[in-house]
Design an enzyme around this catalytic site. Structure first.
Site, PDB file in Angstrom:
ATOM      1  N   ASN A  16     102.907 -52.207 -27.374  1.00 39.95           N
ATOM      2  CA  ASN A  16     102.321 -52.898 -28.539  1.00 39.95           C
ATOM      3  C   ASN A  16     101.005 -53.552 -28.108  1.00 39.95           C
ATOM      4  O   ASN A  16     100.993 -54.403 -27.206  1.00 39.95           O
ATOM      5  CB  ASN A  16     103.334 -53.937 -29.039  1.00 39.95           C
ATOM      6  CG  ASN A  16     102.834 -54.701 -30.246  1.00 39.95           C
ATOM      7  OD1 ASN A  16     101.682 -55.114 -30.282  1.00 39.95           O
ATOM      8  ND2 ASN A  16     103.694 -54.920 -31.219  1.00 39.95           N
ATOM      9  N   HIS A  19      98.012 -57.845 -29.154  1.00 41.13           N
ATOM     10  CA  HIS A  19      97.364 -59.028 -28.584  1.00 41.13           C
ATOM     11  C   HIS A  19      96.054 -58.733 -27.866  1.00 41.13           C
ATOM     12  O   HIS A  19      95.325 -59.647 -27.506  1.00 41.13           O
ATOM     13  CB  HIS A  19      98.354 -59.825 -27.738  1.00 41.13           C
ATOM     14  CG  HIS A  19      99.436 -60.375 -28.625  1.00 41.13           C
ATOM     15  ND1 HIS A  19      99.139 -61.134 -29.738  1.00 41.13           N
ATOM     16  CD2 HIS A  19     100.769 -60.211 -28.627  1.00 41.13           C
ATOM     17  CE1 HIS A  19     100.258 -61.432 -30.371  1.00 41.13           C
ATOM     18  NE2 HIS A  19     101.258 -60.880 -29.726  1.00 41.13           N
ATOM     19  N   HIS A  52     100.928 -53.730 -35.221  1.00 38.02           N
ATOM     20  CA  HIS A  52     101.411 -54.389 -36.441  1.00 38.02           C
ATOM     21  C   HIS A  52     100.200 -54.767 -37.295  1.00 38.02           C
ATOM     22  O   HIS A  52      99.414 -55.637 -36.918  1.00 38.02           O
ATOM     23  CB  HIS A  52     102.212 -55.635 -36.045  1.00 38.02           C
ATOM     24  CG  HIS A  52     102.854 -56.345 -37.195  1.00 38.02           C
ATOM     25  ND1 HIS A  52     103.710 -57.409 -37.000  1.00 38.02           N
ATOM     26  CD2 HIS A  52     102.793 -56.165 -38.532  1.00 38.02           C
ATOM     27  CE1 HIS A  52     104.132 -57.846 -38.186  1.00 38.02           C
ATOM     28  NE2 HIS A  52     103.581 -57.109 -39.125  1.00 38.02           N
ATOM     29  N   ARG A  54      99.183 -56.770 -39.998  1.00 38.70           N
ATOM     30  CA  ARG A  54      99.730 -57.880 -40.799  1.00 38.70           C
ATOM     31  C   ARG A  54      98.896 -58.073 -42.056  1.00 38.70           C
ATOM     32  O   ARG A  54      97.713 -57.745 -42.088  1.00 38.70           O
ATOM     33  CB  ARG A  54      99.731 -59.178 -39.990  1.00 38.70           C
ATOM     34  CG  ARG A  54     100.660 -59.150 -38.792  1.00 38.70           C
ATOM     35  CD  ARG A  54     100.714 -60.509 -38.125  1.00 38.70           C
ATOM     36  NE  ARG A  54     101.555 -61.413 -38.878  1.00 38.70           N
ATOM     37  CZ  ARG A  54     102.797 -61.767 -38.548  1.00 38.70           C
ATOM     38  NH1 ARG A  54     103.338 -61.306 -37.444  1.00 38.70           N
ATOM     39  NH2 ARG A  54     103.483 -62.586 -39.299  1.00 38.70           N
ATOM     40  N   ARG A  58      95.496 -60.756 -38.762  1.00 41.22           N
ATOM     41  CA  ARG A  58      95.139 -61.710 -37.696  1.00 41.22           C
ATOM     42  C   ARG A  58      94.892 -61.023 -36.358  1.00 41.22           C
ATOM     43  O   ARG A  58      94.250 -61.570 -35.488  1.00 41.22           O
ATOM     44  CB  ARG A  58      96.223 -62.777 -37.548  1.00 41.22           C
ATOM     45  CG  ARG A  58      97.501 -62.275 -36.934  1.00 41.22           C
ATOM     46  CD  ARG A  58      98.451 -63.397 -36.606  1.00 41.22           C
ATOM     47  NE  ARG A  58      99.065 -63.962 -37.778  1.00 41.22           N
ATOM     48  CZ  ARG A  58     100.276 -64.524 -37.766  1.00 41.22           C
ATOM     49  NH1 ARG A  58     100.961 -64.609 -36.637  1.00 41.22           N
ATOM     50  NH2 ARG A  58     100.800 -65.010 -38.857  1.00 41.22           N
ATOM     51  N   GLU A  79     103.891 -51.011 -37.329  1.00 42.31           N
ATOM     52  CA  GLU A  79     104.780 -52.069 -37.831  1.00 42.31           C
ATOM     53  C   GLU A  79     104.166 -52.619 -39.102  1.00 42.31           C
ATOM     54  O   GLU A  79     102.966 -52.930 -39.134  1.00 42.31           O
ATOM     55  CB  GLU A  79     104.912 -53.185 -36.806  1.00 42.31           C
ATOM     56  CG  GLU A  79     105.678 -52.776 -35.580  1.00 42.31           C
ATOM     57  CD  GLU A  79     105.728 -53.901 -34.560  1.00 42.31           C
ATOM     58  OE1 GLU A  79     105.251 -55.012 -34.858  1.00 42.31           O
ATOM     59  OE2 GLU A  79     106.225 -53.657 -33.468  1.00 42.31           O
ATOM     60  N   THR A 110     107.021 -62.104 -35.310  1.00 41.24           N
ATOM     61  CA  THR A 110     108.113 -61.697 -36.203  1.00 41.24           C
ATOM     62  C   THR A 110     109.401 -62.371 -35.738  1.00 41.24           C
ATOM     63  O   THR A 110     109.964 -62.014 -34.709  1.00 41.24           O
ATOM     64  CB  THR A 110     108.251 -60.162 -36.171  1.00 41.24           C
ATOM     65  OG1 THR A 110     106.946 -59.595 -36.220  1.00 41.24           O
ATOM     66  CG2 THR A 110     109.054 -59.670 -37.344  1.00 41.24           C
ATOM     67  N   GLU A 160     115.482 -50.702 -35.160  1.00 41.97           N
ATOM     68  CA  GLU A 160     115.005 -51.379 -33.952  1.00 41.97           C
ATOM     69  C   GLU A 160     115.723 -52.719 -33.886  1.00 41.97           C
ATOM     70  O   GLU A 160     115.592 -53.552 -34.800  1.00 41.97           O
ATOM     71  CB  GLU A 160     113.485 -51.573 -33.982  1.00 41.97           C
ATOM     72  CG  GLU A 160     112.995 -52.285 -32.724  1.00 41.97           C
ATOM     73  CD  GLU A 160     111.486 -52.227 -32.531  1.00 41.97           C
ATOM     74  OE1 GLU A 160     110.862 -51.225 -32.933  1.00 41.97           O
ATOM     75  OE2 GLU A 160     110.944 -53.191 -31.963  1.00 41.97           O
ATOM     76  N   HIS A 203     111.273 -57.061 -28.711  1.00 44.18           N
ATOM     77  CA  HIS A 203     110.805 -58.416 -28.997  1.00 44.18           C
ATOM     78  C   HIS A 203     111.145 -59.360 -27.837  1.00 44.18           C
ATOM     79  O   HIS A 203     112.301 -59.527 -27.468  1.00 44.18           O
ATOM     80  CB  HIS A 203     111.375 -59.022 -30.291  1.00 44.18           C
ATOM     81  CG  HIS A 203     110.403 -60.023 -30.877  1.00 44.18           C
ATOM     82  ND1 HIS A 203     110.324 -61.311 -30.450  1.00 44.18           N
ATOM     83  CD2 HIS A 203     109.430 -59.873 -31.805  1.00 44.18           C
ATOM     84  CE1 HIS A 203     109.353 -61.922 -31.103  1.00 44.18           C
ATOM     85  NE2 HIS A 203     108.794 -61.073 -31.929  1.00 44.18           N
TER      86      HIS A 203
HETATM   87  N1  PXP Z   1     109.112 -54.823 -32.142  1.00 42.76           N
HETATM   88  C1  PXP Z   1     108.716 -55.398 -33.300  1.00 42.76           C
HETATM   89  C2  PXP Z   1     109.274 -54.848 -34.573  1.00 42.76           C
HETATM   90  C3  PXP Z   1     107.797 -56.473 -33.325  1.00 42.76           C
HETATM   91  O1  PXP Z   1     107.443 -57.030 -34.498  1.00 42.76           O
HETATM   92  C4  PXP Z   1     107.252 -56.909 -32.104  1.00 42.76           C
HETATM   93  C5  PXP Z   1     106.228 -57.999 -32.109  1.00 42.76           C
HETATM   94  O2  PXP Z   1     105.122 -57.598 -32.841  1.00 42.76           O
HETATM   95  C6  PXP Z   1     107.663 -56.269 -30.925  1.00 42.76           C
HETATM   96  C7  PXP Z   1     108.606 -55.246 -30.964  1.00 42.76           C
HETATM   97  C8  PXP Z   1     107.110 -56.640 -29.589  1.00 42.76           C
HETATM   98  O3  PXP Z   1     107.431 -57.966 -29.284  1.00 42.76           O
HETATM   99  P1  PXP Z   1     106.730 -58.641 -28.038  1.00 42.76           P
HETATM  100  O4  PXP Z   1     105.275 -58.704 -28.339  1.00 42.76           O
HETATM  101  O5  PXP Z   1     107.380 -59.975 -27.964  1.00 42.76           O
HETATM  102  O6  PXP Z   1     107.016 -57.765 -26.845  1.00 42.76           O
END
Ligand code: PXP
Length: 261
Positions: A16, A19, A52, A54, A58, A79, A110, A160, A203
């Protein structure tokens, strides 16, 4: 350690890159570029890219999604909230997969899974529309039996499992809660897989907490972001992805019933 997971059930890593965009947006401009980060993650062994989009944009923006789709040779997992705006973007850009997540404006991330039991009549047509567009739909949900039943009834091919509560227990160093949360994930993964659902999880996972989750053979994909981008500050993104991959592979060789180290 007795290996259990057969090689055909290789655990995929979805990176992901939200960030990277958070950092870019902190100063306006175009650096660092999430698309460049996705390419580095691909070279380092990622199996997919997750982003994601949003409602408030952001971090990831519409043009990032278009470029990720066009320029990165890995499956894109978008996402998104189950809103008309996001559904129309998904149908237009056709990511490989769409993961439906709950979204609250004020949250930092999330915070929990989708309520697919109360929200089932809202979600049903959204899932249908995405599937009709050839997009693999997953539902980001709490690891509970009844939720697996509801996902199967809704016709979602993938769930998930939200690992946030487990990840918090690891941060707190609370071994009873770690074991209980891992057991909850294991039971949900087994029940969901028995119903024919493909099981993913994610997550809050880090190199320190990923092993016992990777050991759950029913889980086929992990989506990880914050820890990878954070580790990248110290070791670079390529090294962060490779180290996570090793921690996942090591965890995959543990049995799910094995005590958590
Ligand atoms: N899976 C989903 C559905 C999420 O919303 C997120 C966070 O955007 C993640 C995985 C990844 O989480 P993390 O950034 O804490 O590894």
């Amino acid at each position: 350690m007795s290996p259990t997971a057969s090689p055909s059930r290789r655990l995929r890593l979805g990176v992901n890159i939200d960030h990277v965009a958070t950092l870019r947006n902190a100063r306006g401009g175009s650096y660092p570029c999430p698309v460049a980060a996705a390419k580095l993650a691909a070279e380092a062994g990622a199996d997919g890219i997750t982003a994601h989009l949003r409602e408030d944009r952001r971090h990831i923006r519409d043009e990032d999604i278009a470029r990720l789709r066009a320029e990165v040779g890995l499956p894109l997992n978008l996402e998104m909230a189950a809103t008309p705006e996001m559904v129309s973007i998904a149908v237009r850009t056709k990511p490989h997969a769409a993961c439906l997540v709950p979204e609250k404006r004020e949250e930092r991330t999330t915070e929990g899974g989708l309520d697919i039991i109360l929200g089932r009549e809202h979600l049903r047509p959204v899932i249908g529309e995405l599937k009709a567009a050839g997009i693999r739909v997953s539902l980001f949900v709490e690891p509970e039996r009844a939720v697996m039943d509801a996902a199967a009834e809704l016709g979602a091919p993938v769930v998930e499992l939200h690992t946030g509560t487990y990840a918090h227990a690891v941060i707190d160093g609370d071994s009873d809660r770690i074991a209980a949360e891992r057991q909850r994930l294991l039971a949900a993964a087994r029940h969901g897989a028995a119903l024919g659902l493909e099981i993913h999880a994610g997550h809050g996972l880090t190199v320190h907490s990923v092993g016992p989750i990777a050991a759950i053979a029913e889980i086929l994909e992990l989506n990880i972001g914050h820890a990878l981008i954070s580790d990248a500050i110290f070791v670079g993104l390529g090294e962060a992805v490779r180290t996570m991959r090793l921690a996942m592979d090591e965890g995959r060789t543990m049995t799910a019933a094995q005590p958590i180290p």
